[in-house]
Design a protein around this motif. Structure first.
Motif, PDB file in Angstrom:
ATOM      1  N   TRP A  53       0.826  -1.208   0.000  1.00  0.00           N
ATOM      2  CA  TRP A  53       0.000   0.000   0.000  1.00  0.00           C
ATOM      3  C   TRP A  53       0.859   1.257   0.000  1.00  0.00           C
ATOM      4  CZ3 TRP A  53      -4.157  -1.687   4.159  1.00  0.00           C
ATOM      5  CH2 TRP A  53      -4.995  -2.635   3.575  1.00  0.00           C
ATOM      6  N   THR A  56       2.248   1.802  -3.508  1.00  0.00           N
ATOM      7  CA  THR A  56       1.270   2.176  -4.524  1.00  0.00           C
ATOM      8  C   THR A  56       1.199   3.696  -4.581  1.00  0.00           C
ATOM      9  OG1 THR A  56       0.010   0.153  -4.104  1.00  0.00           O
ATOM     10  CG2 THR A  56      -1.124   1.936  -5.252  1.00  0.00           C
ATOM     11  N   ASN A  59      -1.330   6.600  -2.508  1.00  0.00           N
ATOM     12  CA  ASN A  59      -2.461   5.742  -2.176  1.00  0.00           C
ATOM     13  C   ASN A  59      -3.101   6.169  -0.857  1.00  0.00           C
ATOM     14  OD1 ASN A  59      -4.286   3.676  -2.004  1.00  0.00           O
ATOM     15  ND2 ASN A  59      -2.784   2.071  -1.625  1.00  0.00           N
ATOM     16  N   MET A  61      -4.903   4.398   0.949  1.00  0.00           N
ATOM     17  CA  MET A  61      -4.865   3.274   1.885  1.00  0.00           C
ATOM     18  C   MET A  61      -3.599   3.275   2.733  1.00  0.00           C
ATOM     19  SD  MET A  61      -7.673   1.555   1.703  1.00  0.00           S
ATOM     20  CE  MET A  61      -7.258  -0.034   2.396  1.00  0.00           C
ATOM     21  N   SER A  62      -2.599   4.005   2.314  1.00  0.00           N
ATOM     22  CA  SER A  62      -1.380   4.071   3.121  1.00  0.00           C
ATOM     23  C   SER A  62      -1.634   4.727   4.464  1.00  0.00           C
ATOM     24  CB  SER A  62      -0.288   4.833   2.363  1.00  0.00           C
ATOM     25  OG  SER A  62      -0.647   6.194   2.194  1.00  0.00           O
ATOM     26  N   SER A 372      -6.181  -1.366  -4.063  1.00  0.00           N
ATOM     27  CA  SER A 372      -5.437  -1.808  -2.885  1.00  0.00           C
ATOM     28  C   SER A 372      -6.068  -3.047  -2.260  1.00  0.00           C
ATOM     29  CB  SER A 372      -5.364  -0.676  -1.856  1.00  0.00           C
ATOM     30  OG  SER A 372      -4.726   0.459  -2.392  1.00  0.00           O
TER      31      SER A 372
END
Length: 427
Positions: A53, A56, A59, A61-62, A372
């Motif tokens: 994540w 990416t 992102n 989601m990180s 993700s």
């Protein structure tokens, strides 16, 4: 990055788990070898998902990972656990013959090397295919693949000698060097944890003073993870495993003062990271000086201290008997951790592919979340499938038994002309 640690030999696991049997101590005085702790694989699997994540591009989601809430991230977790797992395997396999750790290190490093080269070939192929299909060179540009395609004769030898490290492909080269190093060190130091700590401190200090590191193509680029510094993170995990059974270590981890220190470090690091800055509160960062000195490339001791504090608290709150390991999430992370090397490489390919996916579908939050979670779902599915294949017993169909010959019918004995008579002839 990462290595799939071998488990404890079956005979030793059985001996250590026998009811009422005290675990035998190794003649050298090392801590008794116990069954593999599921938490090791759980945290390593979680680190792989978090690294995916974080790698990416941009992102959302990180934000669920640790990098935004402190001064260390999943890289320390992955490298530390790799050292911890390596120590577990080495003491269970090479303690009586430490010299064999050297050829094992060479063999393992070569396997990592092949995974690294394969990952680059796959990523470069995806970049070329995306340019041909979408008419965009965004993947070639962002992933630094273009120099290889344009100047192959110059870059290919550097790729082969780890002198060309595109983005996302910098953890496995670090691990290759660490694996070669630990084979030699174990042959010399065996299970004496203090020797590893001394070596780590000396080499790390030399790297900080001299500025020693390795360069990548072009020569102005440096390794993202300076191996002369990051060996300290790896060896801290290795030494922690060796010292974990000693009374002073257990007392230190359970001491209220140590727990209070770990909590303080985590709180201070959270304030220094100031995750609220993304909401526009840039001015309220009273401890920004800590993040300024938390140099990732050279394994700043600030980052290591923060990670060790989190690891300490995690070991206290997530016990071995915790029910987390039996949940779907826990089981999924454990299985990913058991297949850490191939799934880490695959997660790196997914992260590289995100550059093309977000370029094609847009960079909205919905696309980021879907990509993700979809990538994580694939990793989980492959981990379960691999475990199923590993545990499935190959039962061969029973071989048809040969038919028993029927007893022959009794035949009257007829004397033949050549057969001698059993009874003397009467005269």
């Amino acid at each position: 990055m990462a290595e799939q640690a071998a488990g404890v030999p079956q005979s030793e696991r059985a001996a250590s788990s026998s009811a009422g049997a005290a675990p035998a101590k190794h003649p050298s005085g090392a801590a008794p070898v116990s069954a593999r702790d599921w938490r090791l694989d759980f945290w390593r699997g979680l680190a792989i998902v978090f690294i995916f994540w974080n790698h990416t591009v941009d992102n959302v989601m990180s934000w669920l990972t640790t990098k935004n809430f402190g001064v260390s991230d999943s890289a320390e977790l992955f490298v530390f656990l790799s050292g911890f797992a390596m120590a577990s395997m080495f003491t269970g396999k090479f303690l009586d013959r430490p010299i064999m750790a050297i050829p094992y290190g060479v063999q393992r490093a070569f396997s990592l090397y092949l995974h690294h080269i394969t990952a680059f070939v796959v990523i470069a192929t995806l970049a070329v295919l995306y340019r041909e299909y979408a008419g965009s060179s965004v993947m070639e540009r962002d992933l630094f693949v273009r120099p290889f395609l344009v100047a192959t004769e110059t870059v290919l030898p550097k790729l082969a000698t780890l002198g060309y490290l595109p983005p996302l492909l910098d953890i496995l080269p670090l691990y290759i060097i660490l694996t070669l190093m630990i084979g030699v060190l174990f042959a010399a130091f065996r299970d004496r944890w203090a020797f590893y700590v001394g070596f780590a401190v000396v080499v790390w200090s030399w790297a900080q003073i001299s500025g020693a590191t390795l360069s990548s193509y072009p020569d102005t680029r440096l390794w993202t993870f300076n191996p002369f510094a990051w060996q300290a993170v790896f060896l801290s995990g290795f030494a922690a495993f060796l010292a974990r059974g000693e009374a002073w270590f257990r007392d230190l981890m359970a001491a209220p003062a140590t727990i209070a220190l770990s909590i303080t470090i985590v709180i201070v690091a959270f304030i220094a990271a100031a995750p609220w800055a993304t909401l526009g509160l840039y001015e309220w960062r009273p401890l920004r000086i800590i993040t300024d000195i938390a140099d990732k490339a050279n394994a700043s001791p600030v980052r290591l201290a923060h990670f060790l504090a989190m690891a300490h608290l995690a070991s206290l709150f997530v016990r071995r008997e915790s029910r987390l390991g039996s949940t779907f999430l826990g089981r999924s992370m454990v299985l990913i951790g058991r297949q850490s090397l191939p799934l880490f490489v695959l997660s790196t390919v997914f992260a590289a592919a995100s550059h093309g996916v977000f370029d094609w579908f847009g960079h909205g939050a919905a696309v980021q979340i879907a990509f993700s979670l979809g990538g994580a779902a694939i990793l989980i599915a492959l981990a379960f499938a691999t475990e199923e294949l590993r545990t499935t017993k190959r039962v061969s169909p029973p071989r048809p038994s040969a038919p028993r010959p029927e007893p022959a019918a009794a035949k009257p004995q007829t004397p033949t002309a050549t057969a001698p008579s059993a009874v003397p002839e009467a005269r």
